[in-house]
Enzyme design. Structure first.
Site, PDB file in Angstrom:
ATOM      1  N   GLU A 132       0.808  -0.878  -0.022  1.00  0.00           N
ATOM      2  CA  GLU A 132      -0.101   0.151   0.250  1.00  0.00           C
ATOM      3  C   GLU A 132       1.226   1.571  -0.506  1.00  0.00           C
ATOM      4  O   GLU A 132       0.210   2.090  -0.176  1.00  0.00           O
ATOM      5  CB  GLU A 132      -0.973  -0.019   1.179  1.00  0.00           C
ATOM      6  CG  GLU A 132      -2.672   0.177   0.536  1.00  0.00           C
ATOM      7  CD  GLU A 132      -3.465   0.240   2.442  1.00  0.00           C
ATOM      8  OE1 GLU A 132      -3.955  -0.900   2.270  1.00  0.00           O
ATOM      9  OE2 GLU A 132      -2.800   0.719   3.570  1.00  0.00           O
ATOM     10  N   HIS A 138       5.994 -27.289  -1.547  1.00  0.00           N
ATOM     11  CA  HIS A 138       5.228 -28.633  -2.450  1.00  0.00           C
ATOM     12  C   HIS A 138       4.645 -28.056  -2.731  1.00  0.00           C
ATOM     13  O   HIS A 138       3.322 -28.516  -3.303  1.00  0.00           O
ATOM     14  CB  HIS A 138       4.971 -29.432  -1.138  1.00  0.00           C
ATOM     15  CG  HIS A 138       6.263 -29.832  -0.545  1.00  0.00           C
ATOM     16  ND1 HIS A 138       6.466 -31.252  -1.049  1.00  0.00           N
ATOM     17  CD2 HIS A 138       7.393 -29.113   0.957  1.00  0.00           C
ATOM     18  CE1 HIS A 138       7.550 -31.754   0.250  1.00  0.00           C
ATOM     19  NE2 HIS A 138       8.135 -30.560   1.124  1.00  0.00           N
ATOM     20  N   LYS A 188     -14.457   0.887  -3.951  1.00  0.00           N
ATOM     21  CA  LYS A 188     -15.617   1.145  -3.032  1.00  0.00           C
ATOM     22  C   LYS A 188     -16.285   1.868  -3.012  1.00  0.00           C
ATOM     23  O   LYS A 188     -17.310   1.764  -3.238  1.00  0.00           O
ATOM     24  CB  LYS A 188     -14.404   2.409  -1.177  1.00  0.00           C
ATOM     25  CG  LYS A 188     -13.977   1.587  -0.871  1.00  0.00           C
ATOM     26  CD  LYS A 188     -13.309   2.355   0.294  1.00  0.00           C
ATOM     27  CE  LYS A 188     -13.154   2.176   0.783  1.00  0.00           C
ATOM     28  NZ  LYS A 188     -11.911   3.289   2.414  1.00  0.00           N
TER      29      LYS A 188
HETATM   30  O1  PA5 Z   1      -3.472   1.592   6.049  1.00  0.00           O
HETATM   31  C1  PA5 Z   1      -4.465   2.737   6.057  1.00  0.00           C
HETATM   32  O2  PA5 Z   1      -4.470   3.706   5.826  1.00  0.00           O
HETATM   33  C2  PA5 Z   1      -6.195   1.648   5.649  1.00  0.00           C
HETATM   34  O3  PA5 Z   1      -5.402   0.284   5.678  1.00  0.00           O
HETATM   35  C3  PA5 Z   1      -6.816   1.139   6.403  1.00  0.00           C
HETATM   36  O4  PA5 Z   1      -6.773   0.949   7.808  1.00  0.00           O
HETATM   37  C4  PA5 Z   1      -7.811   0.735   6.453  1.00  0.00           C
HETATM   38  O5  PA5 Z   1      -8.409   1.023   5.309  1.00  0.00           O
HETATM   39  C5  PA5 Z   1      -9.007   0.601   7.607  1.00  0.00           C
HETATM   40  O6  PA5 Z   1      -9.203   2.002   7.827  1.00  0.00           O
HETATM   41  P1  PA5 Z   1     -10.269   2.974   8.730  1.00  0.00           P
HETATM   42  O7  PA5 Z   1      -9.231   2.846  10.282  1.00  0.00           O
HETATM   43  O8  PA5 Z   1      -9.980   3.610   8.588  1.00  0.00           O
HETATM   44  O9  PA5 Z   1     -11.323   2.105   9.085  1.00  0.00           O
END
Ligand code: PA5
Length: 423
Positions: free
Chosen positions: A279, A300, A413
């Site tokens: 990410e 394996h 989303k």
């Molecule tokens: O690293 C990030 O920012 C994302 O993975 C968020 O943690 C994830 O989308 C969850 O978001 P939130 O804590 O706002 O529910």
């Protein structure tokens, strides 16, 4: 402390890793002076030293108030889930019945999982920790609706309020508002700490404290990693050396990094690591494709491909030096022909599997980076978390991407909301 061995990666790289020292020095200044892309999300940088001690005390007190519970249900997804899950798996003793048990929810939209969870909780004495920085994420919000109704039904609204803890923004968002309205105990995710960099905040610390993990040791590990990362010299700074090595491997045509473990307890650490690097780096058509495998299990299944498939892979092996002592028994008949290793420790056999695999993969054109930790304890979990976080910041800056945003996560989303008819 960790050991980093890059000699079996260096031979696949044309550029001398140390020739990037000037660039690393500049980027180190950008990181510590908080002057680069996404610089308003660098709160994690000093977190091992500046974490909220008053908040941690409150977590200990809360645990005391709820001693005797069977389970804590942690609701969250992505950065609000993976760190706690990774730490729990890293540190738990296999097959040991945990009390309280740590249960996760809100990390997907499976009706099957949620339905059975609600049924399971009917007979459990439990509390809920709902974690969402934004407070608007669909998956945890759906799970929380169901679990809030369940816990209120089970204990009554007043008692349920004492059993729900919210970890969220300090001043805004719908979870924040709900927590204020209901009077839930609140814990803060600071504005400048992004989800995937938040495990050493209340996001991870609350679940860890509740299941008895030694968070002081964990923080000490992170503090040591913090201090070890202060000098940008690639001769000393292993996190930066790791970042530079994977960057140069990528430039030499290796597009896929596998995080490899030989201990099943590390499998979920790889999930956290994948989110961290995936990410943070995967944007603008750039970034290594991050993957993971558990050996020898996956030798394996994926072994053939790694050894002999598309030559775009390199491996980063997370190696553990000390594990449990257990030796292979001698059997008179020796039908399985294992007596040649009778009396040997299983960890020794595992180590030979690691060394043999490394040799084979290097011969097959798969560079290897090896990161060795002494043992799987809270200290080393904390150390590794900070080590990879700072390595990730350096890696992303080497690629000239903002490590701290995730614009691509919004795409699914938007479509999902359109299909669901959200206004
Ligand atoms: O690293 C990030 O920012 C994302 O993975 C968020 O943690 C994830 O989308 C969850 O978001 P939130 O804590 O706002 O529910």
């Amino acid at each position: 402390m960790i050991k980093l061995d890059i000699k079996d990666a260096k031979k696949f790289i044309k550029t001398n890793v140390f020739s990037l020292q000037d660039q690393v020095n500049e980027l180190h200044d950008v990181i510590v002076n908080k002057s680069g892309l996404g610089n308003d999300f660098l709160g994690w940088l000093d977190l091992p030293l500046t974490y909220d001690k008053e908040e941690l005390d409150r977590i200990y007190k809360l645990k005391e108030q709820h001693k005797g519970i069977d389970a804590i249900v942690v609701i969250g997804i992505g950065g609000s889930y993976l760190g706690a899950k990774a730490g729990y798996e890293f540190l738990k003793t296999p097959f040991k019945k945990q009390k309280p048990e740590l249960i996760f929810a809100g990390h997907h939209l499976s009706a099957n999982y949620l339905k059975h969870l609600l049924k399971y909780l009917n007979k459990k004495n439990y509390v809920i920790n709902v974690i969402s920085k934004s407070g608007t994420t669909t998956e945890p919000a759906v799970a929380f609706r169901l679990l809030k109704a369940h816990i209120e039904n089970k204990y009554g609204v007043e008692e349920a309020r004492k059993r729900i803890f919210a970890t969220t923004d300090k001043a805004r968002g719908s979870l924040y508002q709900l927590a204020i309205n209901e009077g839930y105990e609140r814990f803060v995710i600071e504005d400048n700490v992004g989800g995937r960099f938040s495990v050493l905040s209340a996001v991870g610390l609350l679940p860890f404290v509740f299941v008895g993990i030694d968070v002081e040791k964990m923080i000490k590990g992170a503090q040591d990693a913090y201090h070890d990362a202060q000098d940008p010299s690639l001769k000393k700074n292993k996190a930066y050396l790791y970042a530079v090595t994977r960057f140069l491997l990528n430039q030499s045509g290796k597009d896929v990094e596998y995080l490899i473990n030989y201990e099943p307890r590390l499998a979920f650490f790889a999930e956290w690591w994948k989110q961290l690097f995936g990410e943070s780096e995967g944007k603008g058509g750039k970034g290594l494709l991050v993957h993971s495998a558990s050996f020898t299990t996956d030798l394996h299944s994926l072994g053939q491909q790694i050894q002999d498939g598309n030559r775009i892979i390199f491996e980063t092996v997370l190696n553990v030096k000390k594990t449990d002592k257990l030796s292979i028994p001698f059997v008179e008949e020796d039908l399985d022909k294992l007596n040649y290793i009778a009396g040997k420790e299983i960890s020794y056999v595992n180590e030979q599997a690691f060394l043999g695999t490394k040799e084979a993969h290097i011969d097959g054109g798969v560079p290897n980076i090896v990161i060795t930790i002494d043992k799987m304890d809270a200290y080393h979990f904390g150390y590794l978390v900070y080590f990879f976080e700072i390595a990730c910041a350096m890696s992303a800056y080497l690629l000239e991407v903002n490590p701290f945003d995730q614009p691509g996560v919004e795409a699914y989303k938007k479509n999902m909301f359109r299909l669901l008819g959200k206004k």
